[in-house]
Design an enzyme around this catalytic site. Structure first.
Site, mmCIF file in Angstrom:
data_model
loop_
_atom_site.group_PDB
_atom_site.id
_atom_site.type_symbol
_atom_site.label_atom_id
_atom_site.label_comp_id
_atom_site.label_asym_id
_atom_site.label_seq_id
_atom_site.Cartn_x
_atom_site.Cartn_y
_atom_site.Cartn_z
ATOM 1 N N ALA A 1 8.305 3.247 -24.545
ATOM 2 C CA ALA A 1 8.579 2.636 -22.947
ATOM 3 C C ALA A 1 10.068 2.856 -22.620
ATOM 4 O O ALA A 1 10.241 3.094 -21.538
ATOM 5 C CB ALA A 1 8.421 1.281 -23.140
ATOM 6 N N HIS B 1 -10.841 -6.804 -2.069
ATOM 7 C CA HIS B 1 -10.647 -5.508 -1.292
ATOM 8 C C HIS B 1 -9.744 -5.803 -0.178
ATOM 9 O O HIS B 1 -9.908 -6.577 0.497
ATOM 10 C CB HIS B 1 -12.083 -4.991 -0.870
ATOM 11 C CG HIS B 1 -12.065 -3.699 -0.320
ATOM 12 N ND1 HIS B 1 -11.871 -2.398 -0.853
ATOM 13 C CD2 HIS B 1 -12.101 -3.281 0.999
ATOM 14 C CE1 HIS B 1 -11.779 -1.498 0.049
ATOM 15 N NE2 HIS B 1 -11.860 -2.169 1.437
ATOM 16 N N GLY C 1 19.516 -15.535 -23.843
ATOM 17 C CA GLY C 1 18.697 -14.899 -23.458
ATOM 18 C C GLY C 1 18.239 -13.540 -24.033
ATOM 19 O O GLY C 1 17.344 -13.018 -23.956
HETATM 20 C C1 LIG Z 1 -8.314 -6.055 11.181
HETATM 21 C C2 LIG Z 1 -9.002 -6.690 10.214
HETATM 22 C C3 LIG Z 1 -8.681 -6.473 8.777
HETATM 23 C C4 LIG Z 1 -9.439 -6.640 8.070
HETATM 24 N N1 LIG Z 1 -8.870 -6.783 6.545
HETATM 25 C C5 LIG Z 1 -9.725 -7.117 5.537
HETATM 26 C C6 LIG Z 1 -8.964 -7.084 4.180
HETATM 27 O O1 LIG Z 1 -8.212 -6.914 3.953
HETATM 28 N N2 LIG Z 1 -9.969 -7.488 3.149
HETATM 29 C C7 LIG Z 1 -11.500 -7.743 3.313
HETATM 30 O O2 LIG Z 1 -11.695 -7.978 2.508
HETATM 31 N N3 LIG Z 1 -11.919 -7.866 4.801
HETATM 32 C C8 LIG Z 1 -11.086 -7.360 5.781
HETATM 33 N N4 LIG Z 1 -11.520 -7.459 6.930
HETATM 34 C C9 LIG Z 1 -13.041 -7.865 6.935
HETATM 35 C C10 LIG Z 1 -13.866 -6.531 6.892
HETATM 36 O O3 LIG Z 1 -13.360 -5.642 7.672
HETATM 37 C C11 LIG Z 1 -15.301 -6.932 7.060
HETATM 38 O O4 LIG Z 1 -15.641 -8.207 6.321
HETATM 39 C C12 LIG Z 1 -16.105 -5.890 6.629
HETATM 40 O O5 LIG Z 1 -16.031 -4.767 7.319
HETATM 41 C C13 LIG Z 1 -17.737 -6.359 6.846
HETATM 42 O O6 LIG Z 1 -18.672 -5.256 6.324
HETATM 43 P P1 LIG Z 1 -20.046 -5.114 6.847
HETATM 44 O O7 LIG Z 1 -20.436 -4.165 6.208
HETATM 45 O O8 LIG Z 1 -20.868 -6.319 7.031
HETATM 46 O O9 LIG Z 1 -19.664 -4.685 8.199
HETATM 47 P P2 LIG Z 1 -18.880 -3.788 9.056
HETATM 48 O O10 LIG Z 1 -17.671 -3.201 8.252
HETATM 49 O O11 LIG Z 1 -18.469 -4.504 10.397
HETATM 50 O O12 LIG Z 1 -19.713 -2.580 9.602
HETATM 51 C C14 LIG Z 1 -21.011 -2.584 10.389
HETATM 52 C C15 LIG Z 1 -21.360 -1.367 10.645
HETATM 53 O O13 LIG Z 1 -22.413 -1.343 11.565
HETATM 54 C C16 LIG Z 1 -22.604 -0.472 12.506
HETATM 55 N N5 LIG Z 1 -23.498 -1.008 13.305
HETATM 56 C C17 LIG Z 1 -23.410 -2.310 13.893
HETATM 57 N N6 LIG Z 1 -24.693 -2.380 14.950
HETATM 58 C C18 LIG Z 1 -25.424 -1.160 14.809
HETATM 59 C C19 LIG Z 1 -26.376 -0.613 15.260
HETATM 60 N N7 LIG Z 1 -27.182 -1.457 16.122
HETATM 61 N N8 LIG Z 1 -26.746 0.602 14.933
HETATM 62 C C20 LIG Z 1 -26.109 1.274 14.210
HETATM 63 N N9 LIG Z 1 -25.177 0.670 13.718
HETATM 64 C C21 LIG Z 1 -24.508 -0.421 13.993
HETATM 65 C C22 LIG Z 1 -21.213 -0.542 13.003
HETATM 66 O O14 LIG Z 1 -20.943 0.576 13.912
HETATM 67 C C23 LIG Z 1 -20.237 -0.632 11.631
HETATM 68 O O15 LIG Z 1 -20.094 0.701 11.437
HETATM 69 C C24 LIG Z 1 -10.812 -7.207 7.844
HETATM 70 C C25 LIG Z 1 -11.224 -6.915 9.310
HETATM 71 C C26 LIG Z 1 -10.396 -6.561 10.325
HETATM 72 C C27 LIG Z 1 -11.218 -6.631 11.617
HETATM 73 C C1 LIG Z 2 16.030 -1.153 -22.738
HETATM 74 C C2 LIG Z 2 14.839 -2.426 -23.157
HETATM 75 C C3 LIG Z 2 13.972 -2.710 -22.442
HETATM 76 C C4 LIG Z 2 13.007 -3.562 -22.778
HETATM 77 N N1 LIG Z 2 11.622 -3.720 -22.075
HETATM 78 C C5 LIG Z 2 10.899 -4.741 -22.376
HETATM 79 C C6 LIG Z 2 10.028 -4.968 -21.451
HETATM 80 O O1 LIG Z 2 9.789 -4.606 -20.308
HETATM 81 N N2 LIG Z 2 8.959 -5.886 -21.852
HETATM 82 C C7 LIG Z 2 8.793 -6.549 -23.164
HETATM 83 O O2 LIG Z 2 7.997 -7.120 -23.489
HETATM 84 N N3 LIG Z 2 9.866 -6.146 -23.909
HETATM 85 C C8 LIG Z 2 10.909 -5.123 -23.507
HETATM 86 N N4 LIG Z 2 11.798 -4.979 -24.557
HETATM 87 C C9 LIG Z 2 11.742 -5.634 -25.855
HETATM 88 C C10 LIG Z 2 12.448 -7.056 -26.043
HETATM 89 O O3 LIG Z 2 13.611 -7.090 -25.275
HETATM 90 C C11 LIG Z 2 12.419 -7.739 -27.091
HETATM 91 O O4 LIG Z 2 10.939 -7.610 -27.466
HETATM 92 C C12 LIG Z 2 12.763 -9.098 -27.123
HETATM 93 O O5 LIG Z 2 13.994 -9.232 -26.529
HETATM 94 C C13 LIG Z 2 12.735 -9.821 -28.501
HETATM 95 O O6 LIG Z 2 13.067 -11.061 -28.329
HETATM 96 P P1 LIG Z 2 14.032 -11.824 -29.668
HETATM 97 O O7 LIG Z 2 13.849 -13.058 -29.194
HETATM 98 O O8 LIG Z 2 12.942 -11.487 -31.098
HETATM 99 O O9 LIG Z 2 15.134 -11.202 -29.960
HETATM 100 P P2 LIG Z 2 16.332 -10.409 -29.162
HETATM 101 O O10 LIG Z 2 16.032 -10.762 -27.630
HETATM 102 O O11 LIG Z 2 16.866 -9.365 -29.499
HETATM 103 O O12 LIG Z 2 17.522 -11.741 -29.074
HETATM 104 C C14 LIG Z 2 18.002 -12.027 -30.510
HETATM 105 C C15 LIG Z 2 19.327 -12.892 -30.236
HETATM 106 O O13 LIG Z 2 19.808 -13.288 -31.545
HETATM 107 C C16 LIG Z 2 21.137 -13.026 -31.417
HETATM 108 N N5 LIG Z 2 21.554 -12.826 -32.783
HETATM 109 C C17 LIG Z 2 21.245 -11.941 -33.771
HETATM 110 N N6 LIG Z 2 21.550 -12.242 -34.810
HETATM 111 C C18 LIG Z 2 22.541 -13.433 -34.705
HETATM 112 C C19 LIG Z 2 23.211 -14.141 -35.699
HETATM 113 N N7 LIG Z 2 23.409 -13.932 -36.874
HETATM 114 N N8 LIG Z 2 23.944 -15.238 -35.041
HETATM 115 C C20 LIG Z 2 23.652 -15.582 -33.778
HETATM 116 N N9 LIG Z 2 23.006 -14.928 -32.787
HETATM 117 C C21 LIG Z 2 22.571 -13.830 -33.345
HETATM 118 C C22 LIG Z 2 21.204 -11.796 -30.599
HETATM 119 O O14 LIG Z 2 22.651 -11.870 -30.106
HETATM 120 C C23 LIG Z 2 20.437 -11.865 -29.449
HETATM 121 O O15 LIG Z 2 20.800 -12.664 -28.458
HETATM 122 C C24 LIG Z 2 12.806 -3.973 -24.207
HETATM 123 C C25 LIG Z 2 13.772 -3.900 -24.892
HETATM 124 C C26 LIG Z 2 14.811 -2.828 -24.655
HETATM 125 C C27 LIG Z 2 15.854 -2.614 -25.477
#
Ligand SMILES: Cc1cc2nc3c(=O)[nH]c(=O)nc-3n(C[C@H](O)[C@H](O)[C@H](O)COP(=O)(O)OP(=O)(O)OC[C@H]3O[C@@H](n4cnc5c(N)ncnc54)[C@H](O)[C@@H]3O)c2cc1C
Ligand SMILES: Cc1cc2nc3c(=O)[nH]c(=O)nc-3n(C[C@H](O)[C@H](O)[C@H](O)COP(=O)(O)OP(=O)(O)OC[C@H]3O[C@@H](n4cnc5c(N)ncnc54)[C@H](O)[C@@H]3O)c2cc1C
Lengths: 467, 51, 467
Positions: free
Chosen positions: A180, A446, A37
């Site tokens: 990083a 959303h 690894g």
């Molecule tokens: C608990 C819950 C969780 C949800 N979570 C998500 C989610 O995570 N992601 C997602 O994409 N959707 C989610 N939804 C759905 C989302 O809320 C609806 O799809 C979205 O609000 C619809 O938008 P809209 O503009 O059509 O109507 P609404 O948001 O229902 O707005 C209509 C508005 O018109 C007003 N209105 C109505 N009639 C009249 C009137 N005659 N005169 C004046 N004002 C009026 C109301 O008071 C209201 O403010 C969720 C819904 C619920 C209930």
């Molecule tokens: C602290 C830290 C955090 C990191 N975080 C990230 C990250 O979040 N995302 C990311 O993309 N990269 C990250 N990196 C970089 C990433 O680890 C390296 O880019 C990646 O490991 C390179 O892969 P590689 O296969 O080239 O070599 P390495 O992973 O270095 O592996 C080389 C291997 O070859 C072996 N080896 C070497 N010479 C010999 C030999 N002569 N004989 C036998 N075996 C040998 C070694 O023992 C080793 O196991 C991080 C690096 C560090 C140090």
């Protein structure tokens, strides 16, 4: 016995290459001197993310009252470390399972190119064997870069490995470098109560990111009590006393910082020494193995991927390079029906998993301007986002950059809650050569954090609804 | 339908449209695009009838 | 004074339509009888997500030891409710700000179509005024559907509104209906310690989702102690005693459930009554206002969007319908340069924010087969995902469905940690008409939950690395 493919190193570059090779019908072996690894699973991506999750849970407990929960808690440092090691071990065992399942021979030991088609492996028992293969893929990865003024002693001047397994939590820590790795550890230790000072040589932290990202992270780090020094250089460290005394050169003159430990996080050096490159004449360039776009070195039959070659030192890059390398070999041997597409290093996402998280891909605003683009920039603050408010994480923004002329999506820079899960959308959209229009016509659910990408694009094009 | 492209020989089409055209033996250069910026998309291939 | 555009109802359909209208140069007013932001901001999406976040923080505290943190905590029910109201109020005030900023007149009162181009508004003070407009957009939304056997009394038989602001936490609750709203409340109350029983008429919970999603959610709900009864129907509720006694008809016969309260969550009914539809001859169909793809009703100058028209009753659908409706009006008046693209209801993501979260888009496996597609299906279990292990949230999977012939991405069904932030990638990729190939060639960052989309595609195409 001779293999078709032998991979040296089992990081995310090497083990993925080995699996793909086996899938494509190659008799495959992998050589590893330490743990399956590589850095990623054992000392990088995975264990750090386990630590960061503990820090985030602890932060939530500290702020539980904001969510209507009465809670108290203390972080048990050694339990936090132990959990992280457990997660890493589980993933490493997973690779072992995958090797077995894919019938890949695992050879534990230190490998070295010996001759054309030959690797010499010195086992842990001291015995040496020669492994033969038609194709040898070098995936030896990297290690902490060391500064002359900051020699890692493993006790008071430590690297990322030690930082992950300290026997006890330091009261104070100097983190040198704010890439990083530096900011992730800085965030982690600060969240757990260590006094953290980050020292960065450049004039801003996370210097590879867009400038506005650096500013926003700085603002948030300061709020949580992390000290940050930029345009600052550690010139020497005195470890003779109880803790450390670090001399830091700043624009305002020299200061001395005291702390329990110094963490050196100043970048990665490729593992190119002692693996027989010189003996076989494999070329290196600036300390990395030189390869073409299919990861061939100059020596036929020798390939290299991952942190030991140029390109972003990231796990997902290493894995993809491994796949491309193997598919290209397979294509040349008529075991695969097409030449794989070369990796587009301009469309590689980068993520930083401190809080606020950072995720980015493509050009920064400055890079886009420097490249001569006329640009449209849109920035949407997460303080205006419904999901961010519901989650109680209002910090940060999404910033998008488009080419004004053709609508090409040049870059995106995000900082905030969960942004690391949102960047893949942009990578895929860019891969598919979207313009801003198709993204606006794609319905984002959303309420999510991801809908703020759409909002930012609307800002760029003067169609913003929620700001 | 008029040949559609950027004028530099590059046809702008979605990956799915390209795949559909090649599997169905349609010359994509002859298809007019109705997507954003004249991009050839699935429905253009579906609706295409050779002249 | 006459407006160009008047919107009736200020939910995510109405207020977004009003802003877009004003942006495009229309003199615009919005009429609202209750609170700006509609159900979504005041009684729907936003306050529920605030409640769910409190539940998740509380869950983390209960499991803090798994992360190496010693913690104890109690949920203060009224503080949890209060926080949720605070978040909703903040967002509603945000809409007020947006109305002002966009110079949209807000008219508080009950609106009703009066004549061509006229709405009569009855203010809270009882006074009536006539508002004139060239274009009237109806966005009156929806309300809880009521079953004859389950009349909402607001005390013991409650709807979603009451469930959001109960004066105290019930010890036990029966939730009737297991759509998104039902399972979100079921999860929330169970997490806070209420004994929850979900009663679903269909043979599985979240019945609009892919069957495997229903199974996985059921497994997880059972593990956390939620009782689930499927193929079950509440036939009557006796509220005469201390709590409620609900008679439930099941395949095995009738049972009687006792609880403090019953939550009715059996769907949405459109608000189409008392708004003058009959008087003006605006056609309805199956209880919703009939519209064309640009949201025109049969009466010129009258449009309708959101929950009061057909299509998924979701906030992001309502908002996009509002934008398309207004842009189409603007196009016909030469204030906009193109006819907007009609909404593709087949590419609308649906999200459910309980834990594990659910996110899906496109065809289920069964729908794809029924439609005659030959399909490739890939399912990647999150137990094999590094980020999931690091986060301590291993439940669930990503399931992708492709057309075997041309590689079209037909559908995706995800259940697990953070999947609601991952679905936008798939919507955009489908909008851009990707095939599986381009997604595999787009680098997903490691370690994230989003990389498991790529893994699932690899499974579908026999190229799986990590399983
Ligand atoms: C608990 C819950 C969780 C949800 N979570 C998500 C989610 O995570 N992601 C997602 O994409 N959707 C989610 N939804 C759905 C989302 O809320 C609806 O799809 C979205 O609000 C619809 O938008 P809209 O503009 O059509 O109507 P609404 O948001 O229902 O707005 C209509 C508005 O018109 C007003 N209105 C109505 N009639 C009249 C009137 N005659 N005169 C004046 N004002 C009026 C109301 O008071 C209201 O403010 C969720 C819904 C619920 C209930
Ligand atoms: C602290 C830290 C955090 C990191 N975080 C990230 C990250 O979040 N995302 C990311 O993309 N990269 C990250 N990196 C970089 C990433 O680890 C390296 O880019 C990646 O490991 C390179 O892969 P590689 O296969 O080239 O070599 P390495 O992973 O270095 O592996 C080389 C291997 O070859 C072996 N080896 C070497 N010479 C010999 C030999 N002569 N004989 C036998 N075996 C040998 C070694 O023992 C080793 O196991 C991080 C690096 C560090 C140090």
């Amino acid at each position: 016995m001779a293999y078709d493919v032998v991979v040296l190193g089992s990081g995310p570059g090497g083990y993925v290459a080995a699996i793909r090779a086996s899938q494509l019908g190659f008799k495959t072996a992998i050589i590893e001197k330490e743990s399956l690894g590589g850095i990623c699973l054992n000392w990088g991506c995975i264990p750090t993310k386990a630590l960061l999750k503990s820090a985030q849970v602890f932060e939530d407990i500290k702020h539980a009252k904001d969510y209507g929960i009465e809670a108290t808690g203390t972080a048990d440092f050694s339990a936090v470390i132990k959990r992280s090691r457990g997660v890493a071990d589980k993933m490493s065992k997973g690779v072992q399972f995958l090797m077995k399942k894919n019938k890949i021979d695992v050879i534990m030991g230190y490998g070295k190119l010996k001759a054309k088609g030959q690797i010499e492996v010195k086992g842990t028992d001291g015995k040496t064997q020669i492994v033969e293969a038609k194709h040898i893929i070098l995936a030896t990865g990297g290690r902490s870069r060391e500064l002359p003024s900051l020699k890692i002693d493993g006790k008071k001047i430590i690297g990322y490995r030690e930082a992950m397994v300290l026997p006890q939590q330091p009261k104070s820590m100097i983190v040198v470098g704010s890439g990083a790795i530096g900011v992730e550890f800085g965030y982690f230790y600060n969240a757990l109560g260590t006094k953290v000072t980050i020292v960065e040589f450049m004039d801003r932290i996370v210097p590879v990111e867009d400038e506005e990202i650096s500013k926003e992270l700085l603002k948030n780090f300061k709020k949580t009590g992390i000290e940050v020094m930029t345009s600052a250089e550690v010139t020497s460290v005195d470890t003779s006393g109880n803790g450390v005394k670090a001399k830091v050169k700043t624009k305002e003159g020299e200061v001395t910082l005291e702390a329990d430990v110094v963490l050196s996080a100043v970048g990665v050096a490729a593992n190119v020494e002692g693996i027989g490159l010189e003996e076989l004449g494999v070329k290196t360039e600036k300390g990395k193995i030189a390869v073409d776009k299919y990861y061939k070195t100059n020596v036929p039959g020798v390939y290299a991927i991952g942190d030991c070659v140029p390109g972003q030192a990231l796990a997902h890059v290493a894995s993809k390079e491994g796949i491309i390398c193997v598919e290209s070999i397979a294509y040349s041997e008529k075991k695969y029906n097409h030449q794989p597409e070369a990796l587009d290093y301009g469309n590689v996402p980068g993520c930083t998993y401190c809080y606020p998280e950072i995720a980015s891909v493509g050009l920064t605003e400055k890079q886009a301007k420097d490249a001569g683009y006329e640009i449209k920039v849109g920035k949407f603050p997460l303080s205006a986002a419904g999901k961010a408010s519901a989650a109680g994480h209002n910090e940060g923004f999404v910033k998008v950059i488009f080419d004004a002329k053709y609508g090409e999506w040049l870059g995106t820079h995000m900082i905030g809650y969960n942004v690391t899960e949102m960047i893949a959308e942009i990578v895929v959209a860019r891969k598919l050569e979207t313009t801003y229009h198709e993204v606006l016509d794609s319905i984002h659910p959303h309420p999510t954090m991801s809908e703020n990408i759409k909002e930012a694009i609307e800002v760029a094009y003067g169609e913003a609804i929620h700001i | 339908a008029p040949a559609h492209g950027t004028g530099n020989g590059r046809v702008i089409a979605s990956p799915l449209a390209k795949k559909l055209a090649s599997e169905k033996g349609i010359d994509i250069n002859k298809v007019a695009g109705s997507g954003d910026g004249g991009r050839i998309i699935k429905r253009d291939i579906d609706n295409y009838t050779p002249a």
